[in-house]
Design a protein around this motif. Sequence first.
Motif, PDB file in Angstrom:
ATOM      1  N   ARG A   4      -6.261   0.745   6.951  1.00  0.00           N
ATOM      2  CA  ARG A   4      -5.930   1.443   8.200  1.00  0.00           C
ATOM      3  C   ARG A   4      -4.738   0.786   8.880  1.00  0.00           C
ATOM      4  NH1 ARG A   4     -10.452   4.507  10.605  1.00  0.00           N
ATOM      5  NH2 ARG A   4     -12.095   4.534   9.045  1.00  0.00           N
ATOM      6  N   GLY A   5      -4.157   1.521   9.781  1.00  0.00           N
ATOM      7  CA  GLY A   5      -3.079   0.966  10.588  1.00  0.00           C
ATOM      8  C   GLY A   5      -1.723   1.550  10.243  1.00  0.00           C
ATOM      9  N   ILE A   6      -0.740   1.044  10.953  1.00  0.00           N
ATOM     10  CA  ILE A   6       0.615   1.581  10.826  1.00  0.00           C
ATOM     11  C   ILE A   6       1.197   1.367   9.434  1.00  0.00           C
ATOM     12  CG2 ILE A   6       2.033  -0.352  11.567  1.00  0.00           C
ATOM     13  CD1 ILE A   6       3.325   1.765  13.518  1.00  0.00           C
ATOM     14  N   LYS A   7       0.842   0.278   8.798  1.00  0.00           N
ATOM     15  CA  LYS A   7       1.309   0.013   7.440  1.00  0.00           C
ATOM     16  C   LYS A   7       0.192   0.280   6.429  1.00  0.00           C
ATOM     17  CE  LYS A   7       4.879  -3.231   8.664  1.00  0.00           C
ATOM     18  NZ  LYS A   7       5.632  -4.390   8.272  1.00  0.00           N
ATOM     19  N   GLY A   8      -0.728   1.131   6.837  1.00  0.00           N
ATOM     20  CA  GLY A   8      -1.884   1.435   6.006  1.00  0.00           C
ATOM     21  C   GLY A   8      -1.542   2.348   4.849  1.00  0.00           C
ATOM     22  N   GLY A   9      -2.550   2.616   4.077  1.00  0.00           N
ATOM     23  CA  GLY A   9      -2.403   3.461   2.911  1.00  0.00           C
ATOM     24  C   GLY A   9      -3.499   3.131   1.927  1.00  0.00           C
ATOM     25  N   TYR A  10      -3.148   3.188   0.659  1.00  0.00           N
ATOM     26  CA  TYR A  10      -4.119   2.927  -0.406  1.00  0.00           C
ATOM     27  C   TYR A  10      -3.607   1.849  -1.342  1.00  0.00           C
ATOM     28  CZ  TYR A  10      -6.455   7.146   1.133  1.00  0.00           C
ATOM     29  OH  TYR A  10      -7.117   8.071   1.891  1.00  0.00           O
ATOM     30  N   ILE A  11      -4.549   1.062  -1.853  1.00  0.00           N
ATOM     31  CA  ILE A  11      -4.256   0.034  -2.859  1.00  0.00           C
ATOM     32  C   ILE A  11      -5.357   0.096  -3.922  1.00  0.00           C
ATOM     33  CG2 ILE A  11      -3.031  -1.534  -1.292  1.00  0.00           C
ATOM     34  CD1 ILE A  11      -5.646  -3.215  -1.189  1.00  0.00           C
TER      35      ILE A  11
ATOM     36  N   SER B 197       0.849  -1.190   0.000  1.00  0.00           N
ATOM     37  CA  SER B 197       0.000   0.000   0.000  1.00  0.00           C
ATOM     38  C   SER B 197       0.887   1.243   0.000  1.00  0.00           C
ATOM     39  CB  SER B 197      -0.925   0.008   1.219  1.00  0.00           C
ATOM     40  OG  SER B 197      -0.170   0.111   2.410  1.00  0.00           O
ATOM     41  N   LEU B 198       0.347   2.333  -0.491  1.00  0.00           N
ATOM     42  CA  LEU B 198       1.072   3.606  -0.503  1.00  0.00           C
ATOM     43  C   LEU B 198       0.293   4.631   0.301  1.00  0.00           C
ATOM     44  CD1 LEU B 198       2.154   3.980  -4.257  1.00  0.00           C
ATOM     45  CD2 LEU B 198       3.574   3.301  -2.314  1.00  0.00           C
ATOM     46  N   GLN B 199       1.023   5.404   1.079  1.00  0.00           N
ATOM     47  CA  GLN B 199       0.399   6.473   1.843  1.00  0.00           C
ATOM     48  C   GLN B 199       0.326   7.733   0.989  1.00  0.00           C
ATOM     49  OE1 GLN B 199       2.730   6.698   5.436  1.00  0.00           O
ATOM     50  NE2 GLN B 199       1.757   4.878   6.304  1.00  0.00           N
ATOM     51  N   ILE B 200      -0.534   8.636   1.406  1.00  0.00           N
ATOM     52  CA  ILE B 200      -0.742   9.866   0.640  1.00  0.00           C
ATOM     53  C   ILE B 200       0.572  10.586   0.376  1.00  0.00           C
ATOM     54  CG2 ILE B 200      -1.719  12.192   0.752  1.00  0.00           C
ATOM     55  CD1 ILE B 200      -4.184  11.008   2.048  1.00  0.00           C
ATOM     56  N   ARG B 201       1.396  10.721   1.388  1.00  0.00           N
ATOM     57  CA  ARG B 201       2.646  11.478   1.208  1.00  0.00           C
ATOM     58  C   ARG B 201       3.584  10.787   0.215  1.00  0.00           C
ATOM     59  NH1 ARG B 201       3.230   9.171   6.282  1.00  0.00           N
ATOM     60  NH2 ARG B 201       5.112   7.932   6.542  1.00  0.00           N
ATOM     61  N   GLU B 202       3.550   9.446   0.172  1.00  0.00           N
ATOM     62  CA  GLU B 202       4.386   8.719  -0.796  1.00  0.00           C
ATOM     63  C   GLU B 202       3.903   8.963  -2.228  1.00  0.00           C
ATOM     64  OE1 GLU B 202       5.820   4.627   1.207  1.00  0.00           O
ATOM     65  OE2 GLU B 202       3.623   4.904   1.183  1.00  0.00           O
ATOM     66  N   ILE B 203       2.596   8.887  -2.416  1.00  0.00           N
ATOM     67  CA  ILE B 203       2.034   9.125  -3.749  1.00  0.00           C
ATOM     68  C   ILE B 203       2.318  10.561  -4.175  1.00  0.00           C
ATOM     69  CG2 ILE B 203      -0.084   9.227  -5.129  1.00  0.00           C
ATOM     70  CD1 ILE B 203      -1.229   7.070  -3.187  1.00  0.00           C
ATOM     71  N   ALA B 204       2.103  11.488  -3.263  1.00  0.00           N
ATOM     72  CA  ALA B 204       2.318  12.906  -3.562  1.00  0.00           C
ATOM     73  C   ALA B 204       3.769  13.166  -3.956  1.00  0.00           C
ATOM     74  CB  ALA B 204       1.928  13.760  -2.361  1.00  0.00           C
TER      75      ALA B 204
END
Length: 145
Positions: free
Chosen positions: A60-67, A26-33
């Motif tokens: 959700r969670g510590i390793k959360g983000g988007y997929i 998964s990627l977090q918002i800041r990584e995608i940005a």
Amino acid sequence: MELSNKFEYAVLSLVALAGCYATGESLQIREIAARQNIPNRYLEEILATLRRGGLIKSIRGIKGGYILARDPRKMTLLDAFRCIEGLDAVGREQNSTSTTVETEVIQEMWQDARQAAYSVLEKYTLHDLCEQREKRRQIELMYYI
């Protein structure tokens, strides 16, 4: 006919997520940005729209983000366009106060032009974009060697 910045940022985000699809990362918002040079605040709104449209999932969670919600081979640019611009964007008609033969002819031509554009958007998947990106990266690497 131009595509909106919102749609372009949405596609850039989806391509970033498509690159991680095979690994399930998964990627977090800041990584995608950071990867796609998209402002964080604007990206939050875009990702929320993509999530509501069923194209991505949030974890959700510590390793959360988007997929991605489904295989990038099955997600077309038209899917993203409909999600970002609205379902009625594809069938939107030009409203004119005067109805003449000339305006009807122009509206029919414009409808044909939109349909051609939508056919192109439907032809390409996120996987196709990822493959094209990799080909261009390989060409750039070969150029610098």
